[in-house]
Design an enzyme around this catalytic site. Structure first.
Site, short mmCIF file in Angstrom:
data_model
loop_
_atom_site.label_atom_id
_atom_site.label_comp_id
_atom_site.label_asym_id
_atom_site.label_seq_id
_atom_site.Cartn_x
_atom_site.Cartn_y
_atom_site.Cartn_z
N ARG A 93 53.40 44.75 79.12
CA ARG A 93 54.26 44.51 77.94
C ARG A 93 55.59 43.87 78.34
NH1 ARG A 93 56.65 48.45 75.70
NH2 ARG A 93 55.10 50.03 76.20
N TYR A 147 54.93 28.07 55.36
CA TYR A 147 53.62 28.71 55.45
C TYR A 147 53.64 29.98 54.57
CZ TYR A 147 49.96 31.63 57.43
OH TYR A 147 48.90 32.46 57.58
N ASP A 212 59.84 25.36 62.25
CA ASP A 212 58.43 25.62 62.53
C ASP A 212 57.78 24.26 62.82
OD1 ASP A 212 55.65 26.05 62.34
OD2 ASP A 212 55.94 27.82 61.08
N LYS A 237 47.04 27.24 66.13
CA LYS A 237 46.63 25.97 65.54
C LYS A 237 46.46 24.91 66.63
CE LYS A 237 47.33 28.54 61.91
NZ LYS A 237 48.57 28.58 61.15
C1 LIG Z 1 49.39 29.63 60.58
C2 LIG Z 1 50.85 29.38 60.51
C3 LIG Z 1 51.77 30.38 60.82
C4 LIG Z 1 51.34 31.79 61.18
O1 LIG Z 1 50.70 31.81 62.42
P1 LIG Z 1 49.59 32.94 62.82
O2 LIG Z 1 49.24 32.54 64.21
O3 LIG Z 1 48.48 32.83 61.83
O4 LIG Z 1 50.29 34.25 62.75
C5 LIG Z 1 53.12 30.07 60.79
N1 LIG Z 1 53.54 28.83 60.46
C6 LIG Z 1 52.68 27.84 60.13
C7 LIG Z 1 53.20 26.50 59.75
C8 LIG Z 1 51.31 28.08 60.14
O5 LIG Z 1 50.47 27.11 59.80
#
Ligand SMILES: *Cc1c(COP(=O)(O)O)cnc(C)c1O
Length: 404
Positions: A93, A147, A212, A237
């Site tokens: 951790r 998101y 983001d 992603k």
């Molecule tokens: C999917 C997504 C998230 C969240 O990510 P997770 O890995 O599903 O927790 C945050 N921001 C954007 C733009 C996303 O597409």
């Protein structure tokens, strides 16, 4: 862990690989390397010196140490400062060598001092909010759309934060003495709306801007160069890129990274080492994947825009592999008729995915807020993969139904 491995681990975590490279890569010292080169080498500089080619996966949860006084001092130092502990790892951790390789590589690609990896993108965002709130800065200024779950986390105030939603022009007026963060996405999920990050960073003054960068990836945009102090990724992603790993990461300066590591240690949203390995592997092909998928996406966006069955197409000026479009007909019918394209939430995989944001990814956002942010009930969001463009088009053409 022998001395050479300990030294290599320290070097990887230092984010520079300097100790390892010294004397071996003298020719690389001065010339910054291109993104495509960093994508396949960053976080791996010590491997050849250890006689390795693929990065080792270190699955240890704990690490033996016969020097508990020394370990105590290193734990104290981490608790006080949040810097990665010197020397061998202590406990999973607190840090993991395989995950550290991914962090080093992602920081290099985003052009930041450090990166801190988490179990998911939402765990990463949560850690940022907790770090700021712990400093008494509970107020967040944010621009829609975000998101869906990011919007929900802020709107519901689940972590004790309070949000003011505004448009970019209203950011400066929305700032308060207790504002700890300004949060934006560009291109935004799911409308692909683009923001002038440099202008927004300026409007934030001394308040850190979190961008983001999940949709653009560092291949198309490096928000830190435009003034964002925190760059967030759902690494689930494009960074992972194959739809088989969940992860999140924040690229930032070392000062913010220290707070994030302390929160990660205390709250436990760590990234699994196997996921760290898969992400490092994913980064190697990131530039090639993003460029190839973007070329296909641009072609499909053009064909959709010229199609009478399609009311509106959104495709970023920046490029990218995401296309959003509104249909004249029923979007649920389109989803039900795709055969090659996969009808599924998420994005950034090697295969093409399509989903209906109002039903799925942004379902959790209040319908009026959602529509107000430009997420129409007829909008479909498509993540273009690496299939042949003609195969994709023929599937979309069939899914769009009879020509009007
Ligand atoms: C999917 C997504 C998230 C969240 O990510 P997770 O890995 O599903 O927790 C945050 N921001 C954007 C733009 C996303 O597409």
């Amino acid at each position: 862990m022998d001395a050479a491995r300990t030294q290599a681990y320290d070097a990887v975590r230092a984010g520079r690989g300097a100790a390892v490279r010294a004397g071996r890569d003298a020719d690389l010292r001065l010339r910054p390397r291109a993104l495509a080169t960093e994508a396949v080498h960053a976080g791996r500089e010590d491997l050849a010196g250890q006689g390795l080619h693929a990065p080792p996966i270190d699955l240890s949860t704990t690490y033996p140490s016969y020097d508990s006084r020394g370990e105590a001092a290193r734990i104290d130092a981490f608790a006080a400062e949040g810097a990665d502990p010197e020397g061998p790892p202590i406990y999973g951790r607190l840090g993991n060598p395989t995950v550290a390789r991914f962090e080093t590589a992602l920081a290099r690609l985003e052009g930041t001092e450090a990166a801190v990896a988490f179990a998911t993108g939402m765990a990463a965002l949560s850690a940022v909010l907790l770090v700021r709130a712990a400093a008494g800065l509970r107020h967040v200024v944010a621009v829609r759309p975000l998101y869906g779950c990011s919007d929900h986390l802020l709107t519901a105030g689940l972590l004790g934060t309070e949000v003011t939603w505004t448009d970019p022009a209203g950011i400066t007026d929305a700032l308060r003495p207790d504002t700890g963060l300004v949060m934006v996405e560009s291109p935004a999920n799911p409308t692909l709306a683009e923001l002038d990050l440099r202008a927004i960073a300026h409007a934030c003054g001394s308040v850190p801007l979190l961008a983001d960068n999940t949709f653009a990836t560092p291949v198309l945009q490096r928000p830190a160069e435009q003034g964002a102090r925190l760059v967030l990724h759902s690494a689930t992603k494009y960074l992972g890129g194959h739809g088989d790993v969940m992860a999140g990461v924040v690229a930032c300066d070392e000062e913010l990274a220290r707070g994030l590591r302390q929160v990660r240690f205390a709250t436990g949203g760590v990234l699994h080492p196997l996921a760290g390995y898969l992400l490092l592997r994913g980064l190697a092909t990131l530039p090639v994947r993003v460029r190839a998928a973007s070329a296909t996406a641009a072609e499909l966006a053009g064909r959709l825009a010229a199609d009478p069955r399609v009311a509106r197409v959104r495709y970023p000026r920046l490029g990218g592999a995401m296309v959003a479009f509104e249909v004249h007909g029923d979007p649920h019918e389109v989803i039900s008729r795709v055969r090659l394209v996969t009808p599924a939430v998420s994005l950034g995989s090697v295969d093409t995915l399509i989903q209906h944001p109002a039903s799925i990814s942004h379902r959790i956002v209040d319908a009026d807020d959602r529509r107000g942010a430009g997420v129409s009930d007829r909008l479909l969001r498509m993540s273009v993969g690496l299939e042949d463009v003609e195969d994709l088009w023929s599937d979309l053409d069939a899914a769009l139904g009879r020509r009007r």
